[in-house]
Each structure stands twice: as structure tokens, then as C-alpha cells.
Design a protein around this motif. Structure first.
Motif, mmCIF file in Angstrom:
data_model
loop_
_atom_site.group_PDB
_atom_site.id
_atom_site.type_symbol
_atom_site.label_atom_id
_atom_site.label_comp_id
_atom_site.label_asym_id
_atom_site.label_seq_id
_atom_site.Cartn_x
_atom_site.Cartn_y
_atom_site.Cartn_z
ATOM 1 N N ASP A 27 0.828 -1.203 0.000
ATOM 2 C CA ASP A 27 0.000 0.000 0.000
ATOM 3 C C ASP A 27 0.868 1.261 0.000
ATOM 4 O OD1 ASP A 27 -2.236 -1.588 0.000
ATOM 5 O OD2 ASP A 27 -2.650 -1.341 2.139
ATOM 6 N N GLU A 28 1.953 1.235 0.778
ATOM 7 C CA GLU A 28 2.866 2.380 0.802
ATOM 8 C C GLU A 28 3.534 2.573 -0.559
ATOM 9 O OE1 GLU A 28 5.702 2.258 3.987
ATOM 10 O OE2 GLU A 28 4.161 1.671 5.434
ATOM 11 N N THR A 77 2.441 1.623 -3.489
ATOM 12 C CA THR A 77 1.432 2.079 -4.443
ATOM 13 C C THR A 77 1.195 3.577 -4.283
ATOM 14 O OG1 THR A 77 0.368 -0.077 -4.389
ATOM 15 C CG2 THR A 77 -0.949 1.754 -5.205
ATOM 16 N N CYS A 78 1.155 4.036 -3.043
ATOM 17 C CA CYS A 78 0.951 5.456 -2.778
ATOM 18 C C CYS A 78 2.115 6.286 -3.329
ATOM 19 C CB CYS A 78 0.801 5.672 -1.278
ATOM 20 S SG CYS A 78 0.545 7.381 -0.788
ATOM 21 N N SER A 124 2.276 6.498 -7.098
ATOM 22 C CA SER A 124 1.253 7.336 -7.718
ATOM 23 C C SER A 124 1.597 8.819 -7.620
ATOM 24 C CB SER A 124 -0.116 7.069 -7.076
ATOM 25 O OG SER A 124 -0.127 7.535 -5.746
ATOM 26 N N ARG A 130 2.099 10.655 -4.749
ATOM 27 C CA ARG A 130 1.685 11.387 -3.556
ATOM 28 C C ARG A 130 2.851 11.512 -2.588
ATOM 29 N NH1 ARG A 130 -4.140 8.942 -2.020
ATOM 30 N NH2 ARG A 130 -2.827 7.182 -1.506
ATOM 31 N N ASN A 144 2.278 12.270 0.940
ATOM 32 C CA ASN A 144 1.862 12.022 2.324
ATOM 33 C C ASN A 144 1.521 10.551 2.529
ATOM 34 O OD1 ASN A 144 -0.384 12.056 0.744
ATOM 35 N ND2 ASN A 144 -1.668 13.180 2.177
ATOM 36 N N CYS A 145 2.450 9.669 2.207
ATOM 37 C CA CYS A 145 2.174 8.233 2.210
ATOM 38 C C CYS A 145 2.576 7.539 3.505
ATOM 39 C CB CYS A 145 2.909 7.566 1.066
ATOM 40 S SG CYS A 145 2.351 8.150 -0.553
#
Length: 59
Positions: free
Chosen positions: A42-43, A45-46, A49, A51, A53-54
Motif C-alpha cells: 500500500d505504501e 502504491t501510494c 502514484s 503522492r 503524504n504516504c
């Protein structure tokens, strides 16, 4: 006819309990590893993308 054929098989309770404990620990370890892998995925992927603020929120 030998008398051993009519005897019920001896149960080895110690081995059964040890095997049960091993299986429970193995399942617990697998759940922990998969949870950690999902959090890291999940980290990643964030971050991938774009971003910024992951970071997970610490409690």
C-alpha cells in the motif's frame, strides 16, 4: 494369531499437541507476514502514484 492385532493403536498425545502448536504458530506467522506485505505494498502504491503524504500514521 498374535494379540497385538486386537490392541487399539496407542495415541501419542504429546506429538499431537506439538503438531497442533506448530500449525497454530505457522498460521499466525503467515498472517503476520501477509499483513506486513500488504502494508508495504500500500505504501509503495501510494509513492508510485506520486503522492507525498504516504507515511502511515503512528498511534
Amino acid at each position: 494369531m498374535p494379540a497385538d492385532k486386537n490392541k487399539p493403536p496407542e495415541s501419542n498425545d504429546r506429538a499431537t499437541i506439538a503438531a497442533l502448536i506448530f500449525v497454530v504458530l505457522l498460521v499466525g506467522a503467515c498472517i503476520w507476514v501477509f499483513t506486513e506485505l500488504k502494508e508495504k505494498n500500500d505504501e509503495l502504491t501510494c509513492v508510485s502514484s506520486g503522492r507525498t503524504n504516504c507515511a502511515p500514521i503512528s498511534q
